[in-house]
Design a protein around this motif. Structure first.
Motif, short mmCIF file in Angstrom:
data_model
loop_
_atom_site.label_atom_id
_atom_site.label_comp_id
_atom_site.label_asym_id
_atom_site.label_seq_id
_atom_site.Cartn_x
_atom_site.Cartn_y
_atom_site.Cartn_z
N TYR A 51 0.80 -1.22 0.00
CA TYR A 51 0.00 0.00 0.00
C TYR A 51 0.84 1.28 0.00
N LEU A 52 2.17 1.16 -0.15
CA LEU A 52 3.03 2.35 -0.16
C LEU A 52 2.50 3.40 -1.14
N GLY A 53 2.42 4.64 -0.68
CA GLY A 53 1.96 5.72 -1.53
C GLY A 53 0.44 5.92 -1.54
N THR A 65 -9.44 0.51 0.21
CA THR A 65 -7.97 0.56 0.16
C THR A 65 -7.52 1.71 -0.73
N ALA A 66 -8.47 2.56 -1.16
CA ALA A 66 -8.12 3.71 -1.99
C ALA A 66 -7.47 4.80 -1.15
N HIS A 138 3.58 3.41 8.26
CA HIS A 138 2.34 4.07 8.69
C HIS A 138 1.84 4.98 7.59
N THR A 139 0.77 5.71 7.87
CA THR A 139 0.26 6.69 6.92
C THR A 139 -0.12 7.97 7.66
N PRO A 143 2.64 12.27 2.55
CA PRO A 143 3.26 11.09 1.93
C PRO A 143 2.31 9.91 1.80
N GLY A 144 1.20 9.89 2.56
CA GLY A 144 0.35 8.69 2.56
C GLY A 144 1.11 7.55 3.23
N VAL A 145 0.86 6.33 2.79
CA VAL A 145 1.54 5.18 3.38
C VAL A 145 3.03 5.28 3.06
N THR A 146 3.84 5.22 4.12
CA THR A 146 5.28 5.44 3.96
C THR A 146 6.06 4.78 5.10
N PHE A 147 7.35 4.70 4.92
CA PHE A 147 8.27 4.33 5.99
C PHE A 147 8.88 5.61 6.55
#
Length: 166
Positions: A51-53, A65-66, A138-139, A143-147
């Motif tokens: 889900y990255l991004g 999941t959008a 996390h999100t 960045p949205g979903v990111t490390f």
């Protein structure tokens, strides 16, 4: 009678021998459990990476999941990866699982944060998955979903608690 005792002795010996082969040695249960837990943690992180991004949206539905908010993300990842149902919001998630100290974090643990590093309030406003190697998955925001890096950053300064679900 001697033959009967000999057969019983042989059968008992075989039974004990087979038990020794099948039954783990003392302490091996911990090794097996650790490997099982590590495999589940790896699956959690791999699922989250898919889900990255993905954009962040506060209050995102658990059925999409959008977009994700922090707790819908952790809820989705744990459900898909390991079939673990988590509560919907970060504060409720912080009350489940087993408490873990910051110094004992393991891959797959959930970390809970307060809103600001300056506030004395311990009110939880964010959740992330510890990804190992000083990274959290996390999100939030742009960045949205990111490390992100954990130790030595504002994330570490906002740390409130951690919980283990695996």
């Amino acid at each position: 009678m001697k033959l009967h005792k000999a057969i019983v002795g042989i059968l008992m010996g075989l039974t004990l021998g087979m038990t020794a082969i099948v039954a783990p040695l003392p302490g091996d249960q911990n090794v097996a459990h650790a490997a099982w837990t590590q495999a589940k943690a790896d699956k959690v992180i791999a699922t989250g990476k898919k889900y990255l991004g993905t954009p962040y949206k506060f209050g995102a539905s658990k059925n999409t999941t959008a977009v994700f908010d922090c707790s819908s993300f952790t809820q989705r990842v744990f459900r898909v990866a390991v079939g673990k149902e988590l509560p919907r919001d970060s504060r409720a998630q912080s009350q489940k699982g087993v408490s873990v100290s910051k110094s004992n974090l393991k891959k797959g643990d959930l970390i809970f944060f307060k809103a600001s590093q300056t506030t004395t309030s311990k009110r939880i406003t964010h959740v992330a998955i510890y990804a190992g190697n000083n990274k959290i998955l996390h999100t939030y925001g742009q960045p949205g979903v990111t490390f992100s890096t954990f130790k030595g950053t504002s994330w570490e300064k906002r740390f409130v608690s951690a919980r283990r679900f695996l």
